[in-house]
Design a protein around this motif. Sequence first.
Motif, PDB file in Angstrom:
ATOM      1  N   VAL A   1      45.814  23.479  32.463  1.00 34.61           N
ATOM      2  CA  VAL A   1      45.064  24.689  32.698  1.00 34.61           C
ATOM      3  C   VAL A   1      45.533  25.310  34.003  1.00 34.61           C
ATOM      4  O   VAL A   1      45.878  24.603  34.943  1.00 34.61           O
ATOM      5  N   GLN A   2      45.578  26.632  34.030  1.00 36.05           N
ATOM      6  CA  GLN A   2      45.996  27.355  35.227  1.00 36.05           C
ATOM      7  C   GLN A   2      44.857  28.257  35.688  1.00 36.05           C
ATOM      8  O   GLN A   2      44.129  28.809  34.867  1.00 36.05           O
ATOM      9  N   LEU A   3      44.732  28.376  36.993  1.00 34.92           N
ATOM     10  CA  LEU A   3      43.688  29.221  37.562  1.00 34.92           C
ATOM     11  C   LEU A   3      44.307  30.224  38.523  1.00 34.92           C
ATOM     12  O   LEU A   3      45.188  29.872  39.313  1.00 34.92           O
ATOM     13  N   GLN A   4      43.830  31.450  38.445  1.00 36.27           N
ATOM     14  CA  GLN A   4      44.331  32.523  39.291  1.00 36.27           C
ATOM     15  C   GLN A   4      43.138  33.195  39.965  1.00 36.27           C
ATOM     16  O   GLN A   4      42.340  33.834  39.290  1.00 36.27           O
ATOM     17  N   ALA A   5      43.039  33.031  41.272  1.00 36.98           N
ATOM     18  CA  ALA A   5      41.962  33.667  42.029  1.00 36.98           C
ATOM     19  C   ALA A   5      42.432  35.006  42.573  1.00 36.98           C
ATOM     20  O   ALA A   5      43.587  35.159  42.970  1.00 36.98           O
ATOM     21  N   SER A   6      41.517  35.966  42.588  1.00 33.49           N
ATOM     22  CA  SER A   6      41.839  37.290  43.107  1.00 33.49           C
ATOM     23  C   SER A   6      40.566  37.966  43.599  1.00 33.49           C
ATOM     24  O   SER A   6      39.458  37.463  43.388  1.00 33.49           O
ATOM     25  N   GLY A   7      40.740  39.112  44.243  1.00 36.68           N
ATOM     26  CA  GLY A   7      39.588  39.887  44.669  1.00 36.68           C
ATOM     27  C   GLY A   7      39.266  39.832  46.155  1.00 36.68           C
ATOM     28  O   GLY A   7      38.337  40.486  46.616  1.00 36.68           O
ATOM     29  N   GLY A   8      40.015  39.040  46.889  1.00 33.41           N
ATOM     30  CA  GLY A   8      39.771  38.955  48.317  1.00 33.41           C
ATOM     31  C   GLY A   8      40.183  40.234  49.035  1.00 33.41           C
ATOM     32  O   GLY A   8      40.784  41.130  48.453  1.00 33.41           O
ATOM     33  N   GLY A   9      39.819  40.302  50.310  1.00 37.13           N
ATOM     34  CA  GLY A   9      40.176  41.463  51.097  1.00 37.13           C
ATOM     35  C   GLY A   9      39.422  41.495  52.412  1.00 37.13           C
ATOM     36  O   GLY A   9      38.792  40.505  52.811  1.00 37.13           O
ATOM     37  N   LEU A  10      39.499  42.637  53.054  1.00 38.06           N
ATOM     38  CA  LEU A  10      38.818  42.857  54.339  1.00 38.06           C
ATOM     39  C   LEU A  10      37.541  43.653  54.081  1.00 38.06           C
ATOM     40  O   LEU A  10      37.583  44.707  53.422  1.00 38.06           O
ATOM     41  N   VAL A  11      36.435  43.168  54.598  1.00 38.78           N
ATOM     42  CA  VAL A  11      35.148  43.842  54.405  1.00 38.78           C
ATOM     43  C   VAL A  11      34.359  43.757  55.699  1.00 38.78           C
ATOM     44  O   VAL A  11      34.501  42.788  56.463  1.00 38.78           O
ATOM     45  N   GLN A  12      33.530  44.734  55.946  1.00 36.93           N
ATOM     46  CA  GLN A  12      32.698  44.735  57.136  1.00 36.93           C
ATOM     47  C   GLN A  12      31.494  43.813  56.948  1.00 36.93           C
ATOM     48  O   GLN A  12      31.069  43.567  55.813  1.00 36.93           O
ATOM     49  N   PRO A  13      30.946  43.320  58.033  1.00 34.93           N
ATOM     50  CA  PRO A  13      29.729  42.501  57.921  1.00 34.93           C
ATOM     51  C   PRO A  13      28.636  43.260  57.167  1.00 34.93           C
ATOM     52  O   PRO A  13      28.445  44.455  57.374  1.00 34.93           O
ATOM     53  N   GLY A  14      27.959  42.549  56.289  1.00 36.57           N
ATOM     54  CA  GLY A  14      26.946  43.166  55.449  1.00 36.57           C
ATOM     55  C   GLY A  14      27.486  43.705  54.140  1.00 36.57           C
ATOM     56  O   GLY A  14      26.707  44.084  53.260  1.00 36.57           O
ATOM     57  N   GLY A  15      28.784  43.741  54.001  1.00 35.89           N
ATOM     58  CA  GLY A  15      29.398  44.263  52.794  1.00 35.89           C
ATOM     59  C   GLY A  15      29.469  43.250  51.663  1.00 35.89           C
ATOM     60  O   GLY A  15      28.955  42.126  51.778  1.00 35.89           O
ATOM     61  N   SER A  16      30.117  43.646  50.574  1.00 35.34           N
ATOM     62  CA  SER A  16      30.195  42.815  49.377  1.00 35.34           C
ATOM     63  C   SER A  16      31.623  42.735  48.859  1.00 35.34           C
ATOM     64  O   SER A  16      32.428  43.646  49.076  1.00 35.34           O
ATOM     65  N   LEU A  17      31.896  41.651  48.189  1.00 34.98           N
ATOM     66  CA  LEU A  17      33.152  41.454  47.479  1.00 34.98           C
ATOM     67  C   LEU A  17      32.866  40.675  46.216  1.00 34.98           C
ATOM     68  O   LEU A  17      31.936  39.860  46.181  1.00 34.98           O
TER      69      LEU A  17
END
Length: 126
Positions: A1-17
């Motif tokens: 099985v292979q796993l691919q994580a994504s969606g990270g980034g830079l966000v300000q405190p209080g923000g969402s990802l």
Amino acid sequence: VQLQASGGGLVQPGGSLRLSCSVSGRTPRFWSIGWFRQASGQEREWVSSIASSDGSTYYADSAKGRFTISRDTGKNTVYLQMNSLKPEDTAVYYCAAGDPMGVVIAPATEQAYEHWGQGTQVTVSS
């Protein structure tokens, strides 16, 4: 099985990802999935898991009330919705696949997970 994580980034405190973990290979729906993170200079720590058997979810104290793990079986993808982010959430986030029974018994234990994806960087900063 292979796993691919994504969606990270830079966000300000209080923000969402929202992080995504795409699972592929043989029997992707068999595996229970966990999220871990590792901040610079620190050990990797468990964040949350979701059981493949019944969708039960598990959270570290640091994630309770702010993070939500979910699974889209049609897309073979597990999500980690992260709200009210804090600078201390800054880390590389990894998803991992584990035997369903092993993850239910010890979701926070790295040894319960057999397959790991590459990480995605989350930076919380103003």
